[in-house]
Enzyme design. Structure first.
Site, mmCIF file in Angstrom:
data_model
loop_
_atom_site.group_PDB
_atom_site.id
_atom_site.type_symbol
_atom_site.label_atom_id
_atom_site.label_comp_id
_atom_site.label_asym_id
_atom_site.label_seq_id
_atom_site.Cartn_x
_atom_site.Cartn_y
_atom_site.Cartn_z
ATOM 1 N N HIS A 85 1.153 -1.030 0.020
ATOM 2 C CA HIS A 85 -0.599 -0.307 0.183
ATOM 3 C C HIS A 85 0.969 0.799 0.314
ATOM 4 C CE1 HIS A 85 -3.640 1.897 1.131
ATOM 5 N NE2 HIS A 85 -3.190 3.300 0.941
ATOM 6 N N HIS A 143 0.985 6.143 -1.659
ATOM 7 C CA HIS A 143 1.324 6.044 -2.760
ATOM 8 C C HIS A 143 2.266 6.910 -3.323
ATOM 9 C CE1 HIS A 143 -2.514 6.594 -0.973
ATOM 10 N NE2 HIS A 143 -2.220 6.521 -0.034
ATOM 11 N N LYS A 203 -8.899 -0.328 -5.925
ATOM 12 C CA LYS A 203 -8.832 0.159 -4.842
ATOM 13 C C LYS A 203 -9.658 0.980 -4.140
ATOM 14 C CE LYS A 203 -7.530 2.251 -0.551
ATOM 15 N NZ LYS A 203 -6.532 2.970 -0.382
ATOM 16 N N HIS A 217 -10.614 0.955 1.728
ATOM 17 C CA HIS A 217 -10.446 2.258 2.558
ATOM 18 C C HIS A 217 -11.674 2.593 3.107
ATOM 19 C CE1 HIS A 217 -8.602 6.055 5.073
ATOM 20 N NE2 HIS A 217 -9.851 5.578 4.994
ATOM 21 N N HIS A 220 -4.653 -0.674 5.576
ATOM 22 C CA HIS A 220 -3.903 -0.374 6.811
ATOM 23 C C HIS A 220 -4.779 -0.793 7.622
ATOM 24 C CE1 HIS A 220 -7.337 3.182 4.964
ATOM 25 N NE2 HIS A 220 -6.295 3.433 3.976
ATOM 26 N N ASP A 238 1.475 2.942 3.870
ATOM 27 C CA ASP A 238 0.877 3.979 3.783
ATOM 28 C C ASP A 238 1.269 4.759 3.014
ATOM 29 O OD1 ASP A 238 -1.434 4.924 2.726
ATOM 30 O OD2 ASP A 238 -2.432 5.178 4.401
HETATM 31 O O1 DOR Z 1 -3.155 9.385 5.401
HETATM 32 C C1 DOR Z 1 -3.473 8.881 4.314
HETATM 33 N N1 DOR Z 1 -2.958 9.520 3.776
HETATM 34 N N2 DOR Z 1 -4.956 7.983 4.639
HETATM 35 C C2 DOR Z 1 -4.924 8.158 3.171
HETATM 36 O O2 DOR Z 1 -5.990 7.254 2.898
HETATM 37 C C3 DOR Z 1 -4.629 8.221 2.064
HETATM 38 C C4 DOR Z 1 -3.224 9.265 2.190
HETATM 39 C C5 DOR Z 1 -2.864 10.204 1.244
HETATM 40 O O3 DOR Z 1 -3.548 9.779 0.070
HETATM 41 O O4 DOR Z 1 -2.363 11.229 1.452
HETATM 42 ZN ZN ZN Z 2 -2.815 4.985 1.822
#
Ligand code: DOR
Ligand code: ZN
Length: 335
Positions: free
Chosen positions: A13, A15, A95, A134, A168, A240
């Protein structure tokens, strides 16, 4: 000196963002991980095969010198079966975000009506496409994940052959679900194994520890630690790691996300070592994900050592967890 070797670590997971941020950040994951499940919450979100393939190419271009497999995910919409058939070889998962629940999720799902979602979810089940969720409602912030459990149950019972990954997880309630439904799995971050809400707002407010779902109570962290340290076969590591520019975190209206990608393996070693569970880390950080997703990453060997590491104050204007502090483990070599 104490060392620990990990093979093909996976971050299920992740980003990576886009543009300059992608170019700055992706190499940090590519250095120490074999691959990662890349989240689709770009602006606009990744919803077509063309966008997905173009995004994958931009990721590959950002990590030219390291071998790293970006496992791609698509942003959930009520897609039809023909579209899913056309895209299923290009993705590892879809997702699902409840609409407006977190960063860039405005185009997410606003109703969990089973009849409406059925064509998509049944097609995903038939095609073997896992559904990552999520799992938070729009309720009181500390209760959002626990309140979502009834939706996980509804989906898990209506689509018994659909693999559903509770992303998460932060609560004992979610941990307890793992053994209730055979088709429910989970990812756990490193920060939720370490912090509770106290660390975020119990003293001076710590914007770099603010994320969604928010860290919970000590008993929730205990439950997470229990399944992670024992490498429960249905849980996998997913950082995450969610980079935001420093000015968006240290601001009035702090963006949600903890940036951990460059220190995740070091922190995992520290936590698993602290609880004398290093023998289970390989399963948690790679083997479980390989079996759950049916993936076979290319060889990569990371040797970590129990030598203090001073975490940089920032990586290209993104402030990591523990910036400027010393953590107990370092990366010794990567092959
Ligand atoms: O804290 C988070 N940041 N939770 C999420 O679900 C998305 C993520 C983000 O993309 O910044
Ligand atoms: Zn995330």
């Amino acid at each position: 000196m104490k060392t620990h070797t990990l093979l093909m670590p996976l971050d299920m997971h992740l980003h990576l963002r886009d543009g300059v941020m992608l170019e700055d950040i992706a190499p940090l994951s590519a250095y120490s991980f074999s691959g990662g499940l890349v989240m689709p919450n770009l602006v606009p979100p990744v919803t077509t095969k063309e966008e997905l393939e173009a995004y994958k190419e931009r990721i590959m271009a950002a990590v030219p010198n390291d071998y790293f497999e970006p496992y791609m995910s698509l942003f959930y919409k009520n897609y039809d079966k023909a579209f899913l058939e056309s895209v299923c070889d290009s993705i590892l998962a879809i997702k699902l975000y409840p609409a407006g629940i977190t960063t860039n999720s405005e185009g997410g799902v606003s109703s969990f009506d089973i009849e409406t979602m059925k064509p998509t979810l049944q097609a995903m089940s038939d095609l073997g496409i896992p559904l990552c969720i999520h799992g938070e409602t729009d309720g009181f912030v500390m209760d959002r994940e626990a309140e979502f459990m009834s939706i996980y149950e509804l989906l898990a019972t209506n689509f018994p052959d659909l693999k559903i990954i509770m992303e998460h997880i932060t609560t004992k309630a979610a941990v307890d679900m793992l053994d209730k439904h055979k088709n429910l799995y989970a990812t756990i971050t490193i920060h939720h194994l370490i912090i509770t809400l106290d660390d975020v707002v119990g003293g001076m407010m710590k914007p770099h520890l603010f994320c969604k779902p928010i860290a919970k109570r000590p008993e929730d962290r205990e439950a997470l630690l229990h399944v992670a340290l024992s490498a429960h076969p249905k849980v996998m590591f997913g950082s995450d790691s969610a980079p935001h520019p420093q000015h968006k975190k240290e601001s009035c209206g702090c963006a949600a996300g903890v940036f951990t990608a460059p220190i995740a393996l070091q922190l995992l070693c520290e936590v698993f070592d602290k609880y004398d569970a290093l023998d289970n880390l390989q399963s948690f950080v790679s083997d479980n994900a390989q079996s759950i997703y049916g993936i076979c990453p290319e060889f990569k060997e990371i040797v970590l050592e129990k030598v203090p590491f001073v975490v940089p104050h920032n990586y290209s204007h993104v402030v990591p967890m523990y910036a400027g502090e010393t953590i107990g483990w370092s990366i010794q070599s990567v092959e």
